[in-house]
Design a protein around this motif. Structure first.
Motif, PDB file in Angstrom:
ATOM      1  N   ALA A   1     -13.871  -1.455  -9.500  1.00 16.89           N
ATOM      2  CA  ALA A   1     -14.893  -0.502  -9.069  1.00 16.89           C
ATOM      3  C   ALA A   1     -14.567   0.923  -9.478  1.00 16.89           C
ATOM      4  N   GLY A   2     -13.324   1.167  -9.928  1.00 18.37           N
ATOM      5  CA  GLY A   2     -13.002   2.499 -10.405  1.00 18.37           C
ATOM      6  C   GLY A   2     -11.838   3.189  -9.724  1.00 18.37           C
ATOM      7  N   ALA A   3     -11.142   2.510  -8.818  1.00 23.83           N
ATOM      8  CA  ALA A   3      -9.997   3.131  -8.154  1.00 23.83           C
ATOM      9  C   ALA A   3      -8.826   3.242  -9.130  1.00 23.83           C
ATOM     10  N   ASP A   4      -8.308   4.454  -9.274  1.00 26.31           N
ATOM     11  CA  ASP A   4      -7.127   4.674 -10.105  1.00 26.31           C
ATOM     12  C   ASP A   4      -5.841   4.545  -9.301  1.00 26.31           C
ATOM     13  N   ARG A   5      -5.961   4.674  -7.982  1.00 30.46           N
ATOM     14  CA  ARG A   5      -4.800   4.620  -7.100  1.00 30.46           C
ATOM     15  C   ARG A   5      -5.273   4.194  -5.722  1.00 30.46           C
ATOM     16  N   LEU A   6      -4.367   3.570  -4.967  1.00 28.73           N
ATOM     17  CA  LEU A   6      -4.669   3.131  -3.609  1.00 28.73           C
ATOM     18  C   LEU A   6      -3.657   3.739  -2.654  1.00 28.73           C
ATOM     19  N   VAL A   7      -4.145   4.324  -1.562  1.00 27.69           N
ATOM     20  CA  VAL A   7      -3.280   4.854  -0.503  1.00 27.69           C
ATOM     21  C   VAL A   7      -3.587   4.090   0.774  1.00 27.69           C
ATOM     22  N   VAL A   8      -2.571   3.485   1.378  1.00 30.50           N
ATOM     23  CA  VAL A   8      -2.747   2.719   2.609  1.00 30.50           C
ATOM     24  C   VAL A   8      -1.692   3.164   3.621  1.00 30.50           C
ATOM     25  N   VAL A   9      -1.918   2.811   4.887  1.00 25.39           N
ATOM     26  CA  VAL A   9      -0.960   3.114   5.949  1.00 25.39           C
ATOM     27  C   VAL A   9      -0.487   1.806   6.572  1.00 25.39           C
ATOM     28  N   ASP A  10       0.825   1.603   6.573  1.00 25.95           N
ATOM     29  CA  ASP A  10       1.437   0.414   7.176  1.00 25.95           C
ATOM     30  C   ASP A  10       0.642  -0.868   6.896  1.00 25.95           C
ATOM     31  N   PRO A  11       0.579  -1.280   5.641  1.00 23.22           N
ATOM     32  CA  PRO A  11      -0.111  -2.539   5.336  1.00 23.22           C
ATOM     33  C   PRO A  11       0.635  -3.704   5.958  1.00 23.22           C
ATOM     34  N   HIS A  12      -0.071  -4.777   6.201  1.00 25.35           N
ATOM     35  CA  HIS A  12       0.534  -5.937   6.870  1.00 25.35           C
ATOM     36  C   HIS A  12       1.684  -6.512   6.057  1.00 25.35           C
ATOM     37  N   THR A  13       1.646  -6.327   4.746  1.00 28.92           N
ATOM     38  CA  THR A  13       2.718  -6.831   3.893  1.00 28.92           C
ATOM     39  C   THR A  13       3.020  -5.829   2.786  1.00 28.92           C
ATOM     40  N   VAL A  14       4.310  -5.609   2.524  1.00 30.00           N
ATOM     41  CA  VAL A  14       4.680  -4.715   1.419  1.00 30.00           C
ATOM     42  C   VAL A  14       4.417  -5.380   0.077  1.00 30.00           C
ATOM     43  N   ALA A  15       4.127  -6.689   0.103  1.00 27.75           N
ATOM     44  CA  ALA A  15       3.780  -7.391  -1.139  1.00 27.75           C
ATOM     45  C   ALA A  15       2.458  -6.911  -1.711  1.00 27.75           C
ATOM     46  N   LEU A  16       1.706  -6.133  -0.931  1.00 29.73           N
ATOM     47  CA  LEU A  16       0.429  -5.620  -1.414  1.00 29.73           C
ATOM     48  C   LEU A  16       0.594  -4.849  -2.719  1.00 29.73           C
ATOM     49  N   GLU A  17       1.677  -4.082  -2.812  1.00 30.25           N
ATOM     50  CA  GLU A  17       1.901  -3.278  -4.016  1.00 30.25           C
ATOM     51  C   GLU A  17       2.024  -4.154  -5.251  1.00 30.25           C
TER      52      GLU A  17
END
Length: 311
Positions: free
Chosen positions: A117-133
């Motif tokens: 959709a066009g996101a160049d970067r993602l910022v999240v807070v305390d995701p359920h898993t660090v594997a998200l990256e």
């Protein structure tokens, strides 16, 4: 080139607080709704700008996610130089692996769709898993609310307390809180039976005659907290419990479950709206300064290490 904050409809109050902390105003943005429910966001005057779209994907998750995707696409087509999805609560993060054949890996699907959709970067807070990256093709900045919550907890937590992880997945989080509070850690072993039902068993650590501070990344239906508190009480902990979680979804039976427990205070952040209306004895700690700090560092090409989740 300037920094522009765009707000979806999921949590405009948080987006306004972030913009205020950055001494700017929200970009002009409207979300029209067709009679059949279709959304049509319109974002104005972002050409050449670095845009940060603030939109947690809490309930209703599907609608807020689609709105975020359309906002990102609108920013791209409007000529934004870069677009960053600021998703304080990242829905579908719990779906990070298949438990059986035929299941989807929801977090990977959502991550790929955000990039498309066009996101160049993602910022999240305390995701359920660090594997998200590892699932995302784009850079991911995983911020932590531990300092925000721990500072609030320090004001009301006795030095005889113990920090409790309600399951093995929350051990690192509990250790980070305990390190800031100078308290020991205990761990409850649990087994999830369904989306709402949790079975807890043994406790590793000393909890007898101690007030407990139960910490987790989120509270959804309250099943994990309920099971952990019941086990703690059965193992001799005092009926004086504090609960702290980054994301207060508090859906379904959460109110009733938490209401019957001896919880003196519930600490959550404002990654999601409306916590004060859903449960009693709640203190909401804002992550707006954290998000504004992260955006400011990204704008100025400064490292975010001090703000990020530790492994």
């Amino acid at each position: 080139m300037s920094t522009r904050i765009v707000s979806g409809t999921a949590h405009r109050t948080l987006a306004e607080a972030v913009a205020s902390a950055l001494d700017t105003e929200l970009a002009a943005c409207g979300v029209e709704r067709f009679p059949d429910g279709e959304l049509r966001p319109v974002v104005e005057r972002v050409r050449g700008d670095d845009v940060y779209v603030v939109q947690p994907t809490g309930p209703p998750v599907g609608e807020h996610l689609v709105e975020l995707l359309l906002l990102l696409d609108a920013c791209r087509r409007g000529g934004a130089r870069t677009s960053t999805a600021v998703v304080p609560y990242f829905g579908y993060a719990r779906q990070d692996r298949r438990g059986r054949a035929g299941e989807a890996v929801g977090s990977r699907v959502v991550a790929d769709t955000l990039a498309s959709a066009g996101a160049d970067r993602l910022v999240v807070v305390d995701p359920h898993t660090v594997a998200l990256e590892a699932m995302c093709a784009m850079p991911v900045e995983m911020l932590t609310s531990v300092p925000v919550l721990a500072d609030a907890l320090a004001e009301e937590t006795p030095d005889t307390a113990v920090v409790v992880a309600p399951d093995l997945g929350a051990v690192k989080l509990a250790e980070h809180h305990a390190g800031r509070l100078g308290l020991p850690v205990a761990v409850v072993r649990k087994r999830r039976l369904s989306g709402e039902t949790v079975q807890a068993g043994e406790v590793a650590g000393e909890v007898v005659d101690r007030p407990a501070v139960v910490v987790d990344d989120m509270i959804s239906t309250g099943g994990t907290i309920e099971a952990a508190v019941d086990v703690l009480l059965a193992h001799g902990a005092l009926a004086d419990v504090t609960v702290a979680a980054t994301h207060g979804l508090l859906v379904g039976t959460a109110h009733d479950r938490l209401e019957r427990l001896p919880i003196r205070r519930l600490f959550v952040t404002d990654t999601l709206p409306g916590c004060r209306e859903r449960v009693p004895r709640v203190r909401v700690c804002s992550v707006a300064p954290l998000l504004a700090d992260a955006i400011g560092r990204l704008r100025d090409d400064e490292p975010l290490d001090a703000l990020m989740v530790r492994g």
